[in-house]
Design a protein around this motif. Structure first.
Motif, PDB file in Angstrom:
ATOM      1  N   ALA A   1      51.858  45.126  43.173  1.00  0.00           N
ATOM      2  CA  ALA A   1      50.975  45.385  42.033  1.00  0.00           C
ATOM      3  C   ALA A   1      51.480  46.504  41.133  1.00  0.00           C
ATOM      4  O   ALA A   1      50.913  46.736  40.070  1.00  0.00           O
ATOM      5  CB  ALA A   1      49.566  45.724  42.517  1.00  0.00           C
TER       6      ALA A   1
ATOM      7  N   ALA B   1      40.659  45.090  44.608  1.00  0.00           N
ATOM      8  CA  ALA B   1      39.920  45.510  43.419  1.00  0.00           C
ATOM      9  C   ALA B   1      38.694  46.325  43.826  1.00  0.00           C
ATOM     10  O   ALA B   1      38.139  46.126  44.911  1.00  0.00           O
ATOM     11  CB  ALA B   1      39.487  44.285  42.618  1.00  0.00           C
TER      12      ALA B   1
ATOM     13  N   GLN C   1      38.757  41.360  46.499  1.00  0.00           N
ATOM     14  CA  GLN C   1      39.503  40.597  45.505  1.00  0.00           C
ATOM     15  C   GLN C   1      40.838  41.274  45.200  1.00  0.00           C
ATOM     16  O   GLN C   1      41.020  42.464  45.467  1.00  0.00           O
ATOM     17  CB  GLN C   1      38.682  40.471  44.223  1.00  0.00           C
ATOM     18  N   PRO C   2      41.806  40.537  44.606  1.00  0.00           N
ATOM     19  CA  PRO C   2      43.124  41.130  44.324  1.00  0.00           C
ATOM     20  C   PRO C   2      43.027  42.334  43.393  1.00  0.00           C
ATOM     21  O   PRO C   2      42.195  42.367  42.477  1.00  0.00           O
ATOM     22  CB  PRO C   2      43.887  39.980  43.661  1.00  0.00           C
ATOM     23  N   VAL C   3      43.888  43.300  43.631  1.00  0.00           N
ATOM     24  CA  VAL C   3      43.921  44.489  42.805  1.00  0.00           C
ATOM     25  C   VAL C   3      44.564  44.185  41.457  1.00  0.00           C
ATOM     26  O   VAL C   3      45.442  43.316  41.352  1.00  0.00           O
ATOM     27  CB  VAL C   3      44.685  45.620  43.535  1.00  0.00           C
ATOM     28  N   GLN C   4      44.126  44.867  40.419  1.00  0.00           N
ATOM     29  CA  GLN C   4      44.714  44.705  39.089  1.00  0.00           C
ATOM     30  C   GLN C   4      46.053  45.437  39.033  1.00  0.00           C
ATOM     31  O   GLN C   4      46.132  46.623  39.351  1.00  0.00           O
ATOM     32  CB  GLN C   4      43.764  45.276  38.028  1.00  0.00           C
ATOM     33  N   PRO C   5      47.134  44.775  38.662  1.00  0.00           N
ATOM     34  CA  PRO C   5      48.427  45.474  38.570  1.00  0.00           C
ATOM     35  C   PRO C   5      48.375  46.635  37.574  1.00  0.00           C
ATOM     36  O   PRO C   5      47.576  46.622  36.633  1.00  0.00           O
ATOM     37  CB  PRO C   5      49.383  44.380  38.088  1.00  0.00           C
ATOM     38  N   TRP C   6      49.211  47.630  37.788  1.00  0.00           N
ATOM     39  CA  TRP C   6      49.257  48.795  36.906  1.00  0.00           C
ATOM     40  C   TRP C   6      50.675  48.988  36.389  1.00  0.00           C
ATOM     41  O   TRP C   6      51.639  48.505  36.975  1.00  0.00           O
ATOM     42  CB  TRP C   6      48.781  50.054  37.642  1.00  0.00           C
ATOM     43  N   SER C   7      50.772  49.701  35.299  1.00  0.00           N
ATOM     44  CA  SER C   7      52.081  50.071  34.748  1.00  0.00           C
ATOM     45  C   SER C   7      52.360  51.527  35.105  1.00  0.00           C
ATOM     46  O   SER C   7      51.465  52.273  35.491  1.00  0.00           O
ATOM     47  CB  SER C   7      52.088  49.891  33.227  1.00  0.00           C
TER      48      SER C   7
ATOM     49  N   ASP D   1      34.514  52.396  44.399  1.00  0.00           N
ATOM     50  CA  ASP D   1      35.929  52.193  44.137  1.00  0.00           C
ATOM     51  C   ASP D   1      36.692  53.008  45.182  1.00  0.00           C
ATOM     52  O   ASP D   1      37.100  54.148  44.941  1.00  0.00           O
ATOM     53  CB  ASP D   1      36.275  52.658  42.717  1.00  0.00           C
TER      54      ASP D   1
END
Length: 525
Positions: free
Chosen positions: A38, A59, A71-77, A104
């Protein structure tokens, strides 16, 4: 289980360990950065290990995701720095002095040896204890465990109390969300182990107290199939249960496992008190309202989903569990940590009668005569240690040993650096021998430090190979089925590491004869 960190983390002060330099054997050697599925994460250096704190594995279970499967984690930059994530919502306790209302909180922490390795390392996934209502993976700083044992260690958060084990009619997964979080963390480890130099095919799931009970639940969970290759249960098993008035005055007999119908009925009653008739209404409540009632839901609901289709106690007895090697054990004076709940103990016979009833009390008092102990409190501690903790663990060992190798043990250092005077080898006293609790190194004598090294060596050899044996420590053989033999783990100035018959040591034949269903993990009596 509950309150076990009162002396531990209070002394530790949750001190931050190490400095921000980061790194990983399989990451960018210059920047100490690892790429997960991610996004990228940086490490900090702690002793001879590299630590990646606060990595999200799912998530945030907030809003519409409250009481849903992770649920799947949101990818980060960019690059996430090594920083401890929020602990899951819980009331104030020694690990979270101000409590927490954070939903969270699905974060994990990775520790890996700083030294380069030419082959993938075994991985240990640690599930913290805390009665299913408190605790955090970040309390277990694993740098010394990882570096000495040459393993990758992952410590995890999971939803607690009402957030993790709530149930409601028609709600999928009722009573199991915390266990689903643990499985999501193990799936994250399988996907990302190689990035940290770990072997995704060689994962050991381990835990203490509620963490040990979680491990046993995962052993019997069909949806955990293939997620781990070995298991370690410390002071908690599928057979764990308690009798009336045995852990706390006024507490009724029960276990960590309850039918999902009971969980859902409790949830419906609780919701009515909040003027909610739908799950959508309940998801709209503020987190602090739920935290106030956190302790109303601290048991795992079985029978409502593929995660826990049967009571783990029943599943283990029936042989319905994953065929992996197991380390399983207790502390010698486990229940002494609960003696304070009974105040100034003077009437030992009355406590026994309140626990087993007037008909069975004479047999218990003959078997545990007060004259054999230095005080009424010591006698009560022996009775409740054997009945609640040791003999339920022995029963689980016997059941598992029919199918897989089980290495049984008993931690027996009566002077752990976190033990109050006279407490003995009580619940959780072994933890500083494996971890830097709160990032703190508790002072140990030379003999205790050697025991700590030997325990880490046993645990990590087992994680690598399924066999805990090696140099500089006594031989540890798997137990038989009829009688549970294992190792007593003590410093050399207290007898050292030696073989022990745990069935005899804790009078388990007596307790089985007095109350067979309870000791074998059936209905508590």
């Amino acid at each position: 289980m509950a309150k076990k960190m009162l002396a531990i983390v209070a002394a530790a002060g949750l001190a931050a360990a190490g400095t921000l330099v980061g790194g990983a054997g399989a990451g960018d050697a210059a920047e100490h950065v690892v790429r997960t599925d991610a996004g990228r994460v940086a490490a900090r250096s702690v002793g001879d290990a590299l630590v990646y704190d606060g990595i999200p594995y799912a998530a945030p279970p907030t809003g519409a995701l409250r009481w849903k499967a992770p649920q799947p984690v949101q990818p980060w930059s960019g690059v996430r720095e090594s920083k401890v994530g929020s602990v899951c919502a819980q009331q104030p306790n020694s690990e979270a002095p101000d409590g927490s209302v954070a939903e969270d909180c699905l974060y994990l922490n990775v520790s890996t040896p700083a030294a380069f390795s030419t082959k993938p390392r075994a991985v240990v996934v640690w599930i913290p204890g805390g009665g299913f209502f408190s605790g955090a993976g970040s309390s277990y700083e694993a740098s010394k465990f990882a570096a000495r044992g040459d393993v990758v260690v992952v410590t995890v958060n999971y939803r607690l109390g009402i957030f993790g084990f709530f149930g409601y009619p028609g709600l999928p997964g009722s009573g199991t969300f915390g266990l689903q979080d643990q499985q999501a963390a193990m799936r994250w480890v399988q996907r990302n182990a190689r990035a940290f130099g770990g072997d995704p095919r060689n994962i050991t799931v381990a835990g203490e107290s509620a963490g040990g009970m979680s491990v046993c639940a995962q052993l019997t969970s069909p949806t955990a199939s293939g997620l781990f290759a070995k298991a370690i249960m410390q002071s908690g098993s599928c057979a764990f249960n308690w009798a009336d008035n045995s852990q706390y005055p006024g507490q009724t007999a029960d276990s960590p496992w309850v039918p999902v119908s009971r969980t859902q009925a409790n949830g419906k009653e609780w919701a009515a008190g909040k003027n909610c008739t739908t799950i959508e209404c309940l998801r709209g409540l503020k987190a602090d309202i739920l935290v106030d009632d956190l302790l109303q839901f601290t048991q795992i609901g079985y029978g409502g989903s593929p995660v826990v289709p049967l009571s783990p106690a029943k599943a283990l007895r029936a042989g319905l569990f994953h065929r992996v090697p197991i380390i399983s054990g207790n502390n010698h004076d486990e229940a002494n940590g609960w003696l304070a709940a009974f105040g100034d103990i003077k009437d030992y016979p009355a406590l026994v009668r309140n626990m087993v009833g007037a008909q069975k009390a004479p047999a218990v008092l003959r078997h545990y005569p007060q004259t054999s102990y230095e005080s009424p409190a010591a006698a009560w501690g022996a009775v409740t240690t054997d009945r609640i903790w040791s003999c339920t663990q022995v029963a689980a060992d016997q059941q598992a040993a029919r199918k897989v190798p089980v290495y049984a043990y008993e931690f027996a250092d009566k002077h752990s650096p976190i033990a109050a005077p006279g407490l003995g080898a009580a619940h959780a006293m072994e933890l500083p021998y494996l971890f830097r609790l709160g990032g703190y190194d508790f002072p140990m004598s030379d003999t205790q430090q050697r025991l700590s090294n030997q325990m880490i060596d046993y645990w990590t050899a087992f994680a690598r190979t399924g066999n805990p044996n090696g140099l500089d420590r006594p031989q540890w053989s798997p137990t038989g089925v009829r009688t549970v033999n294992g190792l007593s783990l003590a410093p050399t100035d207290q007898g050292g590491i030696k073989r022990v018959n745990l069935t005899t040591e804790h009078q388990c034949g007596f307790w089985t004869g007095l109350s067979t269903p309870a000791i074998s993990g059936g209905r508590p009596e």
